[in-house]
Design a protein around this motif. Structure first.
Motif, PDB file in Angstrom:
ATOM      1  N   LEU A 204       0.837  -1.208   0.000  1.00 17.53           N
ATOM      2  CA  LEU A 204       0.000   0.000   0.000  1.00 17.53           C
ATOM      3  C   LEU A 204       0.869   1.254   0.000  1.00 17.53           C
ATOM      4  O   LEU A 204       0.540   2.246  -0.662  1.00 17.53           O
ATOM      5  N   ASN A 205       1.966   1.222   0.744  1.00 10.43           N
ATOM      6  CA  ASN A 205       2.885   2.364   0.735  1.00 10.43           C
ATOM      7  C   ASN A 205       3.493   2.577  -0.647  1.00 10.43           C
ATOM      8  O   ASN A 205       3.647   3.716  -1.105  1.00 10.43           O
ATOM      9  N   LEU A 206       3.839   1.477  -1.327  1.00 10.48           N
ATOM     10  CA  LEU A 206       4.399   1.591  -2.680  1.00 10.48           C
ATOM     11  C   LEU A 206       3.356   2.104  -3.664  1.00 10.48           C
ATOM     12  O   LEU A 206       3.658   2.937  -4.529  1.00 10.48           O
ATOM     13  N   LEU A 207       2.117   1.625  -3.549  1.00 14.85           N
ATOM     14  CA  LEU A 207       1.052   2.115  -4.429  1.00 14.85           C
ATOM     15  C   LEU A 207       0.807   3.602  -4.218  1.00 14.85           C
ATOM     16  O   LEU A 207       0.438   4.322  -5.149  1.00 14.85           O
ATOM     17  N   GLY A 208       1.025   4.065  -2.993  1.00 10.41           N
ATOM     18  CA  GLY A 208       0.849   5.490  -2.710  1.00 10.41           C
ATOM     19  C   GLY A 208       1.882   6.365  -3.383  1.00 10.41           C
ATOM     20  O   GLY A 208       1.688   7.583  -3.508  1.00 10.41           O
ATOM     21  N   LEU A 209       2.991   5.789  -3.843  1.00  7.97           N
ATOM     22  CA  LEU A 209       4.031   6.553  -4.528  1.00  7.97           C
ATOM     23  C   LEU A 209       3.858   6.557  -6.035  1.00  7.97           C
ATOM     24  O   LEU A 209       4.647   7.195  -6.741  1.00  7.97           O
ATOM     25  N   THR A 210       2.863   5.844  -6.534  1.00 12.66           N
ATOM     26  CA  THR A 210       2.611   5.799  -7.979  1.00 12.66           C
ATOM     27  C   THR A 210       1.749   6.983  -8.393  1.00 12.66           C
ATOM     28  O   THR A 210       1.085   7.611  -7.552  1.00 12.66           O
ATOM     29  N   PRO A 211       1.704   7.311  -9.681  1.00 14.25           N
ATOM     30  CA  PRO A 211       0.846   8.416 -10.143  1.00 14.25           C
ATOM     31  C   PRO A 211      -0.642   8.167  -9.922  1.00 14.25           C
ATOM     32  O   PRO A 211      -1.440   9.106 -10.012  1.00 14.25           O
ATOM     33  N   ILE A 212      -1.028   6.923  -9.625  1.00 11.86           N
ATOM     34  CA  ILE A 212      -2.449   6.640  -9.365  1.00 11.86           C
ATOM     35  C   ILE A 212      -2.936   7.425  -8.155  1.00 11.86           C
ATOM     36  O   ILE A 212      -4.088   7.836  -8.097  1.00 11.86           O
ATOM     37  N   GLY A 213      -2.051   7.628  -7.186  1.00 12.27           N
ATOM     38  CA  GLY A 213      -2.377   8.520  -6.078  1.00 12.27           C
ATOM     39  C   GLY A 213      -3.135   7.905  -4.930  1.00 12.27           C
ATOM     40  O   GLY A 213      -3.914   8.595  -4.261  1.00 12.27           O
TER      41      GLY A 213
ATOM     42  N   VAL B 260      -7.831   3.226   8.368  1.00 10.83           N
ATOM     43  CA  VAL B 260      -7.133   2.006   7.974  1.00 10.83           C
ATOM     44  C   VAL B 260      -6.081   1.635   9.017  1.00 10.83           C
ATOM     45  O   VAL B 260      -5.976   0.477   9.437  1.00 10.83           O
ATOM     46  N   THR B 261      -5.291   2.611   9.450  1.00 19.67           N
ATOM     47  CA  THR B 261      -4.260   2.316  10.450  1.00 19.67           C
ATOM     48  C   THR B 261      -4.888   1.931  11.787  1.00 19.67           C
ATOM     49  O   THR B 261      -4.328   1.115  12.522  1.00 19.67           O
ATOM     50  N   LEU B 262      -6.048   2.510  12.102  1.00 16.66           N
ATOM     51  CA  LEU B 262      -6.766   2.120  13.322  1.00 16.66           C
ATOM     52  C   LEU B 262      -7.187   0.661  13.254  1.00 16.66           C
ATOM     53  O   LEU B 262      -7.039  -0.092  14.228  1.00 16.66           O
TER      54      LEU B 262
ATOM     55  N   LEU C 214       2.168   5.133  11.781  1.00  7.75           N
ATOM     56  CA  LEU C 214       1.991   4.821  10.364  1.00  7.75           C
ATOM     57  C   LEU C 214       1.218   5.927   9.658  1.00  7.75           C
ATOM     58  O   LEU C 214       1.611   6.385   8.578  1.00  7.75           O
ATOM     59  N   PHE C 215       0.119   6.376  10.261  1.00 14.33           N
ATOM     60  CA  PHE C 215      -0.707   7.428   9.662  1.00 14.33           C
ATOM     61  C   PHE C 215       0.081   8.724   9.471  1.00 14.33           C
ATOM     62  O   PHE C 215       0.069   9.323   8.391  1.00 14.33           O
ATOM     63  N   ALA C 216       0.795   9.163  10.507  1.00 17.08           N
ATOM     64  CA  ALA C 216       1.482  10.457  10.456  1.00 17.08           C
ATOM     65  C   ALA C 216       2.625  10.446   9.446  1.00 17.08           C
ATOM     66  O   ALA C 216       2.800  11.410   8.690  1.00 17.08           O
ATOM     67  N   ASN C 217       3.406   9.372   9.403  1.00 14.68           N
ATOM     68  CA  ASN C 217       4.546   9.326   8.495  1.00 14.68           C
ATOM     69  C   ASN C 217       4.117   9.309   7.039  1.00 14.68           C
ATOM     70  O   ASN C 217       4.705  10.008   6.199  1.00 14.68           O
TER      71      ASN C 217
ATOM     72  N   LEU D 162      10.322   0.845   5.742  1.00 16.68           N
ATOM     73  CA  LEU D 162      10.585   1.056   7.164  1.00 16.68           C
ATOM     74  C   LEU D 162       9.305   1.044   7.986  1.00 16.68           C
ATOM     75  O   LEU D 162       9.263   0.467   9.084  1.00 16.68           O
ATOM     76  N   GLN D 163       8.244   1.664   7.479  1.00 15.82           N
ATOM     77  CA  GLN D 163       6.989   1.692   8.226  1.00 15.82           C
ATOM     78  C   GLN D 163       6.356   0.312   8.310  1.00 15.82           C
ATOM     79  O   GLN D 163       5.771  -0.062   9.335  1.00 15.82           O
TER      80      GLN D 163
END
Length: 360
Positions: free
Chosen positions: A211-220, A229-231, A286-289, A337-338
């Motif tokens: 999920l962290n990697l998908l967040g770095l893609t242009p898909i956004g 989610v983190t909760l 996780l949420f804040a980072n 890392l997260q």
């Protein structure tokens, strides 16, 4: 002098990127006039960070271009329709005689005119139906689950052919990570019962990492930047830790051995509070980072638009690309890392709960 001026300007760019939400034109901050460019960028960043019933790919003018997602409501029965219906009539739609208004990312029950009522603090007071819609974050979770399912099915087929077979394709990437979670997290922290918790630890590690990697893609996607989610992930760790805990764990919480009786009454409330602060720290870290990382990356990209006059078009693009590229590689490290920290701490909490103490 020119070099000093450019250095100060470069420092200003970095400071703006590190705190994009505070760069708002003061004269228009409370007005009803047209938004400044900084305000539009802030609004776009906020829109990216929030969940949405519409999958946005990019913004063209004042319109967000993408595709609608299914809306699933429970309100006097099941109501399923496309979120595109909200766009057809300025956020208002009628379904089975009921009117619903899409307002600031939430769906409210309203009348035919789309009236929204407010309390003294300007919060909507309209009733909300039970919303089980497939939002953008849910879509991201489903995509990640599908990719993980396909990847691990491939790895499982390799092992079924024999323990000495080498994985192929994506399995070659997954196997070292599986062994890493087992040998560096589960075994040292949990001990001989590690196999009992490996399915959960592997699931949470790979889910967060992907999920962290998908967040770095242009898909956004910004799934792990959503506190809901983190909760949920932190609650799973909390429930597994406490349901699997042995009697020694509970004894150390409510009646700590080897401590004078008066101090037992003092330490027990602190230990009980610690049961809840541990998953809270997992959720918040996780949420804040992830949220901060996405905000800063988009703030750096915004340099292209905000500093064209000071740095020229080529200069603003160059500075933006350089800083964004540096931060992007840093975010790749943070993505791993997260996932590592969440899984490591989860295994540590579980290990503390199932540890068998020697009794003398």
């Amino acid at each position: 002098m020119v070099n000093l001026k450019r250095a100060l300007l470069f420092l200003t760019v970095i400071l703006f990127a590190a705190n994009p939400f505070t760069s708002v034109a003061a004269e228009e901050a409370h007005g009803d006039g047209p938004k400044s460019q900084a305000e539009e960028i802030n609004a776009h960043i906020k829109h990216h960070l929030e969940d949405d019933h519409y999958f946005t790919l990019y913004k063209q003018g004042e319109e967000y271009v993408g595709f609608p997602l299914p809306v699933i409501l429970i309100d006097n029965g099941l109501k399923v329709f496309s979120s595109g219906k909200f766009k057809e009539n300025d956020g208002l739609t009628e379904v089975d005689g009921q009117f619903y208004k899409y307002y600031h990312g939430k769906i409210y029950k309203t009348d035919a005119a789309g009236t929204i009522t407010y309390d003294a603090e300007h919060h909507p007071t309209n009733a909300k139906p039970l919303d089980f819609s497939i939002t953008k974050n849910v879509t991201g979770l489903m995509l990640a689950a599908l990719l993980l399912f396909l990847g691990f099915i491939s790895l499982a087929k390799t092992y079924k052919k024999g323990s000495n077979n080498l994985p192929k394709g994506i399995g070659r990437v997954l196997e070292p990570l599986v062994l890493y979670v087992r040998d560096e997290m589960a075994v040292p922290n949990i001990g001989h019962r590690y196999k009992e918790f490996m399915p959960y630890l592997l699931s949470v590690f790979f889910l967060i990492f992907l999920l962290n990697l998908l967040g770095l893609t242009p898909i956004g996607f910004n799934v792990t930047g959503n506190i809901s989610v983190t909760l949920c992930l932190a609650l799973f760790t909390f429930l597994i830790t406490n349901f699997k805990a042995n009697k020694d764990y509970w004894k150390h919480i409510f009646w700590m051995p080897g401590v004078p009786v008066p101090f037992k009454f003092v330490l027990a409330p602190i230990e009980v509070l610690g049961m809840f602060t541990k998953p809270f720290s997992l959720m918040l870290r996780l949420f804040a980072n992830i949220t901060a990382g996405h905000s800063v990356v988009m703030g750096l990209i915004a340099i292209v638009y905000l500093f064209q006059q000071q740095l020229t078009v080529g200069g603003s693009i160059g500075v933006s690309m350089l800083l964004t590229l540096i931060l992007f590689f840093l975010e790749l490290l943070v993505a791993f890392l997260q996932a590592f920290i969440f899984t490591m701490l989860s295994s540590l909490f579980i290990g503390m709960a199932v540890e068998e103490h020697a009794h003398h």
